[in-house]
Design an enzyme around this catalytic site. Structure first.
Site, PDB file in Angstrom:
ATOM      1  N   GLY A 313       0.728  -1.103   0.052  1.00  0.00           N
ATOM      2  CA  GLY A 313      -0.036   0.156  -0.025  1.00  0.00           C
ATOM      3  C   GLY A 313       0.798   1.161  -0.263  1.00  0.00           C
ATOM      4  O   GLY A 313       1.934   1.321  -0.369  1.00  0.00           O
ATOM      5  N   SER A 314       0.248   2.318   0.789  1.00  0.00           N
ATOM      6  CA  SER A 314       0.980   3.597   0.830  1.00  0.00           C
ATOM      7  C   SER A 314       2.561   3.605   1.064  1.00  0.00           C
ATOM      8  O   SER A 314       3.241   4.592   0.679  1.00  0.00           O
ATOM      9  CB  SER A 314       0.252   4.519   1.368  1.00  0.00           C
ATOM     10  OG  SER A 314      -1.380   4.507   1.226  1.00  0.00           O
ATOM     11  N   VAL A 315       3.050   2.688   1.640  1.00  0.00           N
ATOM     12  CA  VAL A 315       4.394   2.644   2.129  1.00  0.00           C
ATOM     13  C   VAL A 315       5.293   2.689   0.648  1.00  0.00           C
ATOM     14  O   VAL A 315       6.520   2.962   0.620  1.00  0.00           O
ATOM     15  CB  VAL A 315       4.858   1.667   2.915  1.00  0.00           C
ATOM     16  CG1 VAL A 315       4.072   1.702   4.439  1.00  0.00           C
ATOM     17  CG2 VAL A 315       4.549   0.160   2.517  1.00  0.00           C
ATOM     18  N   MET A 316       4.621   2.483  -0.429  1.00  0.00           N
ATOM     19  CA  MET A 316       5.415   2.351  -1.701  1.00  0.00           C
ATOM     20  C   MET A 316       5.397   3.749  -2.254  1.00  0.00           C
ATOM     21  O   MET A 316       6.340   3.958  -3.198  1.00  0.00           O
ATOM     22  CB  MET A 316       4.675   1.396  -2.588  1.00  0.00           C
ATOM     23  CG  MET A 316       4.592   0.009  -2.327  1.00  0.00           C
ATOM     24  SD  MET A 316       6.323  -0.828  -2.377  1.00  0.00           S
ATOM     25  CE  MET A 316       6.573  -0.955  -4.101  1.00  0.00           C
TER      26      MET A 316
END
Lengths: 591, 90
Positions: A313-316
């Site tokens: 998810g957003s950690v990318m």
């Protein structure tokens, strides 16, 4: 015959008087040549038989006889090698083998033993009389009654003096740290052979080689002398892990508290040393006690940090933004229109949870805008993005020498459609393990290069591999500090006294190929920002107590672990505001 | 003359034989002693290992933390109630 008898009785007196033997009339007596030859032949045959026997014993069956002789007084003693210890980086013992006893029986010999003594034996071995009888009711010549019995219990068994009950020396592995370290250290089986994790990965060096010696024993069982040179056993080599049991304890207890508070199904945490690439702590829940593995389930054994993949998810997002900065499409202060919070690519629509309007690139990370990230991604070539993801370790088998570490999945760029490229830019359609996510943040925490991870203590400085420029790494650190600040998605990640940076992630879980309303909340961050020391990645699987966002579930775990770990490592606080931190609450001390 | 040499040699032979018996006996006795000492060494090594495991078990951070909280009424230090002094600051 008659003549012979009368003659001998007549001559006996004369012979005693000193008549020479050659004159003896017996010699002159005529015997039939057949009889004398027969006697001669018999005597010669007897001599031959003796000589033959002598050759047989001395020559032909010499080896056999010597062996038989030796087996009556020469003994080969096995000299077992001790399995190497596993220690943490400070020399704290994590696993050690100690001698114990195995109790075994020759069922045939035990049959006549008195019932009372057998009852006592059963009690000593901690089993019921029926269990014991069942084991003894066997045709075999050898049965283990119980293995890995403590020495004092074994001594008591010997004292009972039951015929046919014996003990044998063996080793038992002890894990003084118990459940907290279980997933990294692993465990051995009853034969002291590694079964899981580091115990399995380093089986060869830990095990050692048994030696032996041949000796002569006297009647009392004393060793009298060595027959040949002793083959010394080679003990297994000790293994020093990179783990720090203090930080491991901090991570484990905080994770446990959070998992209970959020009623989660599972959780994992990993702490990396940025300078050396060493893994300082790695914990999974649920876990197990390696000293007591009676009722072990697959869920407990699972080393989720390494073997379970999830959509990050957003950690990318930072990787997409970093690539955009590297390629010069944007600057940190470039404006990007994200209104109306929805965007249609092909037939699919993606969106933000809130419509943000115009954001700078920095704010795209701070507010975690899907639209902003996707817009940047769509200006790139799929190959560039794929190379970026791959070079920080996504889709690559981590080279850490840990059994079962997975590679995750990044699909080949040739098959990416635009919508997929957009969703991958914010971490959907990609899978990775928590360890990979943590390692990927090395490029931000270090100045743009990544280093290999290690589970063993290293003193050599690792060789970094540059992925992004130092300037981009600095810009990204600033953005991620904003994300972990009052205006970002993870204000709960803030730590008093230290500057922290990081990124939240919240992803739906996939079930049967469809997204369901179950979540994985994650947070990856590093601290202190002025000179990063630790990367801490947290993952909570299916938090189901009302909260499920990474910023609410995972970020607080990050904050407490960071605060305690930095304190344990004696890292000086780096907040630029003031040197004195005012107490948030009144002091409650009993003196 | 001859008989004297013979008797001296015979005596010497008997003495040497007795010394041999004694030497062999001493060798075996010392060997057993060596064995015993080595067994003791192994036993002590095992005890040393046991003590190290015990030390590790007693030194578990978790155990120390609970004991410090329960028995000594201590609390974890937080930056919120820590005063940091900078060397050389006014």
């Amino acid at each position: 015959m008659k003549r012979l008898a009368s003659m001998s009785s007549g001559q006996r007196v004369a012979a005693a008087k000193g008549m020479p033997f050659s004159n003896s009339p017996v010699l002159t007596a005529k015997l039939s040549t057949g009889r004398s030859r027969f006697v001669l032949f018999v005597m010669f045959a007897a001599l031959l038989a003796l000589a033959g026997r002598a050759i047989w014993l001395q020559g032909l069956s010499k080896d056999f006889l010597q062996k038989q002789g030796e087996s009556r007084y020469v003994r080969t003693l096995e000299l077992p090698a001790t399995r190497g210890k596993i220690m943490d980086r400070n020399g704290h013992v994590l696993a050690s083998s100690l001698p114990v006893k195995a109790v075994w029986a020759i069922p045939e010999d035990v049959k006549d033993a008195p019932e009372a003594k057998l009852l006592e034996l059963a009690k000593l071995l901690g089993m019921s009389k029926r269990e014991l009888d069942k084991k003894l009711d066997s045709d075999k010549g050898f049965v283990y009654l119980k293995r890995q019995v403590e020495n004092d219990v074994a001594d008591a068994v010997v004292k009972l003096g039951i015929d046919g009950i014996q003990t044998r020396k063996e080793y038992k592995r002890y894990y003084p740290e118990g459940a907290a370290m279980a997933h990294v250290v692993g465990f051995t089986n009853v034969e002291d052979v590694g079964q899981e994790s580091m115990e399995l990965a380093h089986q060869k060096t830990l095990a050692g080689v048994a030696g032996n010696r041949r000796v002569i024993k006297d009647r009392l069982g004393h060793i009298v002398e060595d027959v040949r040179a002793i083959r010394e056993p080679q003990d297994g080599k000790d293994l020093t892990l990179s783990l720090d049991s203090k930080i491991q304890h901090i991570a484990f207890t905080q994770l446990k508290e959070a998992m209970d508070a959020h009623k989660a199904k599972a959780a994992g945490i990993v702490v990396l040393d940025i300078k050396t690439g060493e893994v300082l702590a790695l914990a999974n829940l649920p876990t197990y006690n390696p000293n007591d593995r009676g009722a072990l389930t697959g869920a407990q054994l699972r080393n989720r940090v390494l073997t379970d993949t999830f959509e990050p998810g957003s950690v990318m997002k930072p990787f997409t933004v970093a690539l955009a900065l590297e390629r010069g499409f944007v600057k940190p202060e470039t404006h990007i229109q994200t209104a109306p919070g929805k965007m249609t690519i092909g037939t699919a629509t993606i969106g933000d949870s809130h419509a943000h309007g115009v954001l700078t690139v920095e704010q795209v990370i701070e507010k975690s805008s899907n639209i902003g990230t996707a817009k940047m991604a769509l200006q790139m070539q799929p190959q560039e993005m794929w190379e970026m993801f791959t070079s920080v370790g996504f889709g690559q088998q981590p080279k850490i020498g840990f059994p079962g570490a997975v590679a995750g999945r990044v699909r080949p760029y040739a098959s990416w459609r635009p919508i997929e490229q957009a969703t991958m830019s914010y971490g959907h359609g990609i899978s990775a393990s928590l360890l990979q996510v943590a390692q990927s943040y090395m490029i931000f925490a270090r100045n743009g290069d990544t280093v290999p991870l290690s589970f063993q203590k290293t003193s050599a400085k690792p060789i970094g591999q540059r992925v992004i420029s130092e300037k981009t790494a600095r810009a990204m650190r600033k953005m991620m500090e904003m994300a972990a600040g009052p205006g970002g998605t993870a204000p709960k990640a803030q730590v008093p006294g230290y500057r922290v940076a990081g990124k939240t992630g919240t992803a739906h879980k996939l079930a049967g190929g469809k997204y369901v309303n179950k979540y994985i909340a994650s947070f990856v961050g590093f601290a202190p920002v002025s000179e990063p020391r630790l990367i801490i990645a947290v993952m909570v699987d299916e938090p189901s107590n009302g909260k499920h966002f990474g910023g609410d579930v995972a970020a607080p775990i990050f904050a407490t672990v960071t605060a305690n770990a930095l304190r344990a490592l004696n890292v000086a606080p780096d907040t630029t505001k003031t040197n004195i931190v005012i107490p948030a609450q009144g002091l409650k001390e009993s003196i | 003359m001859n008989a004297r040499v013979t008797s001296v040699l015979a005596l010497a032979l008997v003495a040497s034989a007795l010394f041999l018996v004694n030497a062999q006996y001493q060798a075996r006795r010392l060997f057993i002693e060596l064995e015993r000492a080595q067994a003791q060494k192994r036993q002590l090594e095992i005890e040393w290992e046991q003590l190290r495991v015990e030390q590790s078990r007693l030194g578990q951070p978790g155990r120390i933390e609970t004991n410090a909280k329960r028995d000594l009424n201590m609390a974890a230090v937080t930056p919120a109630r820590t005063q940091y002094l900078t060397l050389g600051a006014k």
